[in-house]
Design an enzyme around this catalytic site. Sequence first.
Site, short mmCIF file in Angstrom:
data_model
loop_
_atom_site.label_atom_id
_atom_site.label_comp_id
_atom_site.label_asym_id
_atom_site.label_seq_id
_atom_site.Cartn_x
_atom_site.Cartn_y
_atom_site.Cartn_z
N LYS A 13 0.82 -1.22 0.00
CA LYS A 13 0.00 0.00 0.00
C LYS A 13 0.86 1.27 0.00
CE LYS A 13 -2.00 -0.80 3.95
NZ LYS A 13 -1.34 -2.02 4.41
N ARG A 88 -8.65 1.21 9.68
CA ARG A 88 -8.18 -0.14 10.00
C ARG A 88 -9.18 -0.87 10.90
NH1 ARG A 88 -2.51 0.89 9.21
NH2 ARG A 88 -1.12 -0.84 9.64
N ARG A 122 12.30 -5.61 4.39
CA ARG A 122 12.06 -4.18 4.13
C ARG A 122 13.11 -3.31 4.84
NH1 ARG A 122 6.21 -1.58 4.78
NH2 ARG A 122 6.33 -2.27 6.94
N ARG A 155 12.43 -1.23 10.54
CA ARG A 155 11.44 -0.76 11.51
C ARG A 155 11.31 -1.76 12.66
NH1 ARG A 155 6.26 0.72 7.90
NH2 ARG A 155 5.31 -0.42 9.62
N ARG A 166 1.04 -8.31 13.78
CA ARG A 166 0.35 -7.38 12.87
C ARG A 166 -0.59 -8.13 11.94
NH1 ARG A 166 5.49 -4.92 10.61
NH2 ARG A 166 4.26 -3.76 9.09
P1 ADP Z 1 1.88 -1.56 8.09
O1 ADP Z 1 0.71 -1.27 7.20
O2 ADP Z 1 3.11 -1.89 7.34
O3 ADP Z 1 1.57 -2.48 9.23
P2 ADP Z 1 1.82 1.19 8.98
O4 ADP Z 1 3.01 2.00 8.71
O5 ADP Z 1 0.58 1.45 8.20
O6 ADP Z 1 2.30 -0.29 8.88
O7 ADP Z 1 1.43 1.31 10.54
C1 ADP Z 1 2.36 1.06 11.56
C2 ADP Z 1 1.67 1.05 12.91
O8 ADP Z 1 1.02 2.32 13.15
C3 ADP Z 1 0.55 0.03 13.07
O9 ADP Z 1 1.02 -1.25 13.40
C4 ADP Z 1 -0.26 0.67 14.21
O10 ADP Z 1 0.35 0.51 15.46
C5 ADP Z 1 -0.19 2.14 13.86
N1 ADP Z 1 -1.32 2.54 12.97
C6 ADP Z 1 -1.22 2.97 11.69
N2 ADP Z 1 -2.44 3.24 11.18
C7 ADP Z 1 -3.34 2.95 12.16
C8 ADP Z 1 -4.76 2.99 12.23
N3 ADP Z 1 -5.52 3.39 11.19
N4 ADP Z 1 -5.34 2.62 13.40
C9 ADP Z 1 -4.61 2.23 14.45
N5 ADP Z 1 -3.27 2.15 14.44
C10 ADP Z 1 -2.62 2.50 13.31
#
Ligand code: ADP
Length: 208
Positions: A13, A88, A122, A155, A166
């Site tokens: 994404k 999410r 990554r 990360r 996750r």
């Molecule tokens: P990925 O999609 O690779 O898991 P992201 O960079 O989108 O990682 O998100 C990293 C972290 O940020 C998530 O694991 C969560 O802890 C937090 N996060 C991001 N977006 C949301 C969301 N919409 N709601 C709750 N937590 C979020």
Amino acid sequence: MNLIFLGAPGAGKGTLANMLSKEYNIPQISTGDLFRAAVKEGSELGKQVQGIMEKGELVPDSLTIELVRERLAKPDAGDGYILDGFPRTIAQADALAGFQKIDGVIDFSISDELVIRRLSGRRVCRSCGAIYHVDNMPPKEEGKCDRCGAELYIRDDDKIDSIKNRLRVYKEQTEPLIAYYRDKGLLREIDSSQSPQNSLEQIKNILE
Ligand code: ADP
């Protein structure tokens, strides 16, 4: 064009949102990036979310919704945007529907096995956020960003225990959004197991 990119962590994404935002000149709004910036800054929000993120848990809905509401109120989001990593949860999607009109949702479909392979390889630039992969998209010089020369890092939530968590959180809390948006007639699916270029073609076919 107000778009949502939906899909498991590692589905691509972020990479595709970045490519598409340049092509269509609309901002990529990544809640993950916004939270990581807050952590780096050491702001109040950053302190609240740091531990949650390292474990791969979700930040509470109230905090996340407020962050997105503020971000979408900025002028550059007026002509459209790509939401990457939001919503999410169903609660986030319901809240979003209360203040924004969404035109389309792209679901990035991919297997768990590939997610694990992608995330563990990554690497991210500490300075400009560019994303690399040790196998598919290595930087020209190991550990160094092609774009700005800064250091690449792994990360905290790309460590294996966190990746598994996750994925579990994704299935429990986020996957139900596929049916949610399908019911609204907004969902389009792409196969995101191929190259970024391939995903880009599929998305452009859907949008054009
Ligand atoms: P990925 O999609 O690779 O898991 P992201 O960079 O989108 O990682 O998100 C990293 C972290 O940020 C998530 O694991 C969560 O802890 C937090 N996060 C991001 N977006 C949301 C969301 N919409 N709601 C709750 N937590 C979020």
